[in-house]
Design a protein around this motif. Structure first.
Motif, PDB file in Angstrom:
ATOM      1  N   SER A   8      93.199 -50.362  51.807  1.00 17.03           N
ATOM      2  CA  SER A   8      93.504 -49.582  50.390  1.00 17.03           C
ATOM      3  C   SER A   8      92.954 -50.283  49.568  1.00 17.03           C
ATOM      4  CB  SER A   8      95.134 -49.571  50.386  1.00 17.03           C
ATOM      5  OG  SER A   8      95.729 -48.524  49.728  1.00 17.03           O
TER       6      SER A   8
ATOM      7  N   GLU B 152      85.589 -46.158  45.284  1.00 19.64           N
ATOM      8  CA  GLU B 152      85.834 -45.103  44.706  1.00 19.64           C
ATOM      9  C   GLU B 152      85.231 -44.853  43.080  1.00 19.64           C
ATOM     10  OE1 GLU B 152      87.673 -41.049  45.955  1.00 19.64           O
ATOM     11  OE2 GLU B 152      86.457 -41.772  47.218  1.00 19.64           O
TER      12      GLU B 152
ATOM     13  N   SER C 257      95.801 -44.045  50.284  1.00 19.56           N
ATOM     14  CA  SER C 257      95.109 -44.100  49.279  1.00 19.56           C
ATOM     15  C   SER C 257      96.468 -43.681  49.014  1.00 19.56           C
ATOM     16  CB  SER C 257      95.717 -42.123  49.126  1.00 19.56           C
ATOM     17  OG  SER C 257      94.019 -41.716  49.905  1.00 19.56           O
TER      18      SER C 257
END
Length: 221
Positions: A140, A147, A172
Motif C-alpha cells: 500500500s 504514484e 489505496s
C-alpha cells in the motif's frame, strides 16, 4: 320406556357434546404440538447450518494458512479484511506470493523487477521479515510512493500482476489504515477454531436426533 329413552337421549347429547369438545381440543393440541416440534427442528437446523458455514470457512482459512506457512489467527483476520474490501483471501495470498517470487527474480539479477521494487521502496529482506499485514502495508505504501511519479498502477501491476485491479480499493487505503483495521478485527485462534469444529459436529448430531424425535411426535399426533 319412552321417558327412559328420552332421558337417555338427553344424556347422550350432553355426553356427545363433551366428547366433541374434547376432540376439538385434542386436535388443536395436536396441531400445536406438531407446530412446536417443527419449530424446534427449524431452530436446531438453523444453528447447525450456521456452525457448518463457520466450520467450512475455518477449514478454508486453515488450508491457506498452512500453505502460506502463517498462523491461523493472522490468516483469519486477513480473510475478514478481504471480504470487507470485496476481494478474497485467495486473491491476496496469490498477490503476496507473486511479490515473493518476483523479489527473488530481482535478487537473482532481473533488472526490470529490481527497478519495480526500487520504485515501490520494497526490499526482499524487509518483505521476508514481515507478516502478511505488514506485507500488505508495504504494498500500500509502495503504491502511494510510486504514484508520486505517476507510476503507481504500472509498478503495482508488475509486482502483483492481474490481482492489482481487484486489490486496488484495499491498497489505496494506505498502510496505516490497513494495519489499524487488522488490529481492530477480533481474530480466532487455532484452538478456538478446533473447538468450533467440534461444536459443529455436536450440533449436526443433535440436529439428527431432534429431527428423529420430532418425526416421532408428528406420527403419534
Amino acid at each position: 320406556m319412552a321417558f327412559l329413552k328420552f332421558k337417555f337421549g338427553a344424556d347422550t347429547t350432553g355426553f356427545q357434546e363433551g366428547v366433541n369438545k374434547m376432540k376439538k381440543q385434542t386436535k388443536s393440541f395436536s396441531k400445536n404440538l406438531k407446530f412446536a416440534a417443527g419449530g424446534a427442528v427449524a431452530g436446531v437446523t438453523a444453528v447447525a447450518l450456521a456452525f457448518r458455514s463457520l466450520s467450512n470457512k475455518i477449514s478454508e482459512v486453515d488450508k491457506t494458512a498452512k500453505f502460506l506457512g502463517r498462523t491461523f489467527e493472522e490468516t483469519f483476520k486477513l480473510d475478514a479484511i478481504a471480504r470487507e474490501n470485496n476481494t478474497t483471501l485467495d486473491s491476496i495470498s496469490d498477490a503476496l506470493l507473486q511479490v515473493e517470487e518476483k523479489l527473488g527474480d530481482a535478487s537473482a539479477g532481473s533488472a526490470a523487477f529490481t527497478e519495480t521494487f526500487n520504485a515501490l521502496g520494497i526490499t526482499q529482506e524487509e518483505w521476508r521479515k514481515a507478516d502478511m499485514v505488514g506485507q500488505l502495508k508495504m504494498l500500500s505504501n509502495g503504491f502511494a510512493l510510486a504514484e508520486k511519479s505517476g507510476q503507481g498502477v504500472f509498478r503495482m501491476q508488475e509486482a502483483v500482476g492481474d490481482q492489482f485491479k481487484e486489490l486496488m480499493p484495499l491498497l489505496s487505503q494506505g498502510g496505516d489504515e490497513i494495519a489499524r483495521r487488522f488490529e481492530e478485527i477480533n481474530g480466532v485462534t487455532q484452538s478456538q477454531a478446533d473447538q468450533i469444529k467440534k461444536l459443529t459436529k455436536l450440533w449436526e448430531e443433535f440436529k439428527t436426533t431432534a429431527v428423529s424425535a420430532a418425526s416421532a411426535v408428528v406420527k403419534k399426533t
